[in-house]
Design a protein around this motif. Structure first.
Motif, short mmCIF file in Angstrom:
data_model
loop_
_atom_site.label_atom_id
_atom_site.label_comp_id
_atom_site.label_asym_id
_atom_site.label_seq_id
_atom_site.Cartn_x
_atom_site.Cartn_y
_atom_site.Cartn_z
N UNK A 36 0.83 -1.19 0.00
CA UNK A 36 0.00 0.00 0.00
C UNK A 36 0.87 1.25 0.00
N UNK A 37 0.26 2.38 -0.32
CA UNK A 37 1.00 3.65 -0.39
C UNK A 37 1.63 3.98 0.95
N UNK A 38 0.89 3.84 2.01
CA UNK A 38 1.42 4.20 3.33
C UNK A 38 2.55 3.27 3.75
N UNK A 39 2.48 2.01 3.35
CA UNK A 39 3.58 1.09 3.68
C UNK A 39 4.86 1.49 2.94
#
Length: 336
Positions: A36-39
């Motif tokens: 994911x983007x946040x990861x």
């Protein structure tokens, strides 16, 4: 006691007993699920934090000032500000189609200088890089490179002063001609050869610096390609044509596309320093027109409109040239 680790692995029921054992490296790699983007942000947080100062500077001095282009649609008055100035729509853009002599003169001079610099100035660093790369002595090559790099670090004020001291009416060359009873040369201040003078100044100042990228590309070309070409009987010219130039082609295409983005910006500081000596007719370009009309003449909206159109044309040229590069199989500025 030794244990055979292979005996612990259960046999594959689909594999024949007589077949050779399977090579683990031949097994297809399992695709990982996209993060994911946040990861990804959390994973690359150190790199992103290091990039924050540069991003702030880029935003503050490149993107935030773009908001000021709104005055191209206003009858802008500095004492009123953007919020209180009257909106006039596309009225300021009428200068582009009004056959105004001052604007047409600036546009014509800009196009001529753009053509001269694209045809004569751009290829010179390529030729110079090829010559330097052909030198067998590394020490001689480094010495020549250092000498050629020096003018790039001089400001245009110093460069113009140097040319005046050498080529001016009281310069070194004319003083030598007078001392020997010869006719002097009228170079500085001569409107007829002003564009040639501008081009020679650009070549002297920036050609050496522009060779850096080309020399870096030349250093990365595989030497075995030259050896294979020599074995096949290729001369040095054929090696350059079939090995060197194809290796340089991607960076040449990239730099040429980027230059198209600034093709209508032909040197504001260089020209404004010499404009009084040759006059407006011979030296006015779009950048000096924006300065003379906007800051000196108080036509802020008209100057902003001209500058906005100039930037838009540069963007269109870059995107069009990049599309053309993709059509010929080149990567260009970004991949297709």
């Amino acid at each position: 006691m030794t244990v055979d680790l292979d005996s612990r692995i259960p046999p594959d029921p689909d594999q024949s007993p007589d077949a050779p054992p399977e090579d683990p490296s031949s097994r297809p790699l399992e695709r990982r699920a996209p993060q994911s983007l946040w990861r990804r942000i959390l994973r690359d947080r150190t790199v992103l934090l290091l990039a924050v100062p540069g991003m702030v500077i880029l935003f503050a001095f490149q993107y935030y000032p773009l908001l000021g282009n709104v005055i191209a649609f206003q009858d802008f008055r500095p004492f009123l500000g953007i919020g209180e100035s009257l909106w006039v729509g596309f009225q300021n853009f009428g200068i582009l189609v009004s056959n105004d002599p001052a604007f047409l003169n600036a546009l014509w001079n800009t196009l001529i200088l753009t053509l001269i610099q694209s045809v004569f100035v751009f290829p010179i660093p390529i030729v110079l890089a090829l010559i330097l790369n052909s030198l067998l002595s590394n020490k001689l090559r480094q010495t020549i490179q250092s000498i050629l790099y020096l003018p790039h670090f001089l400001s245009w004020v110093i460069v113009v002063a140097v040319f005046q001291q050498v080529l001016g009416g009281s310069g070194m060359i004319n003083n030598f001609l007078r001392a020997n009873g010869l006719e002097t040369l009228h170079i500085i201040g001569n409107a007829e050869i002003f564009k040639v003078l501008l081009t020679s100044q650009v070549i002297w100042k920036d050609t050496g610096w522009a060779t850096i990228l080309f020399l870096a590309v030349l250093a990365g070309i595989d030497r075995s390609l030259y050896e294979a070409a020599a074995v096949d009987g290729a001369s040095r010219f054929r090696q350059m044509w079939h090995v060197t130039l194809p290796g340089m082609r991607p960076i040449i295409v990239l730099l040429f596309i980027l230059q198209l983005g600034n093709s209508l910006s032909v040197g504001f500081e260089q020209i404004i320093l010499q404009q009084q000596a040759v006059g407006i007719d011979a030296s006015e370009v779009l950048d000096t027109y924006v300065y003379n009309e906007g800051i000196a003449g108080g036509q802020w909206g008209t100057a902003a409109a001209v500058g906005l159109v100039k930037s838009a044309v540069g963007l269109v040229l870059v995107l069009s040239a990049n599309k053309l590069a993709h059509a010929f199989g080149e990567q260009g500025v970004y991949k297709a």
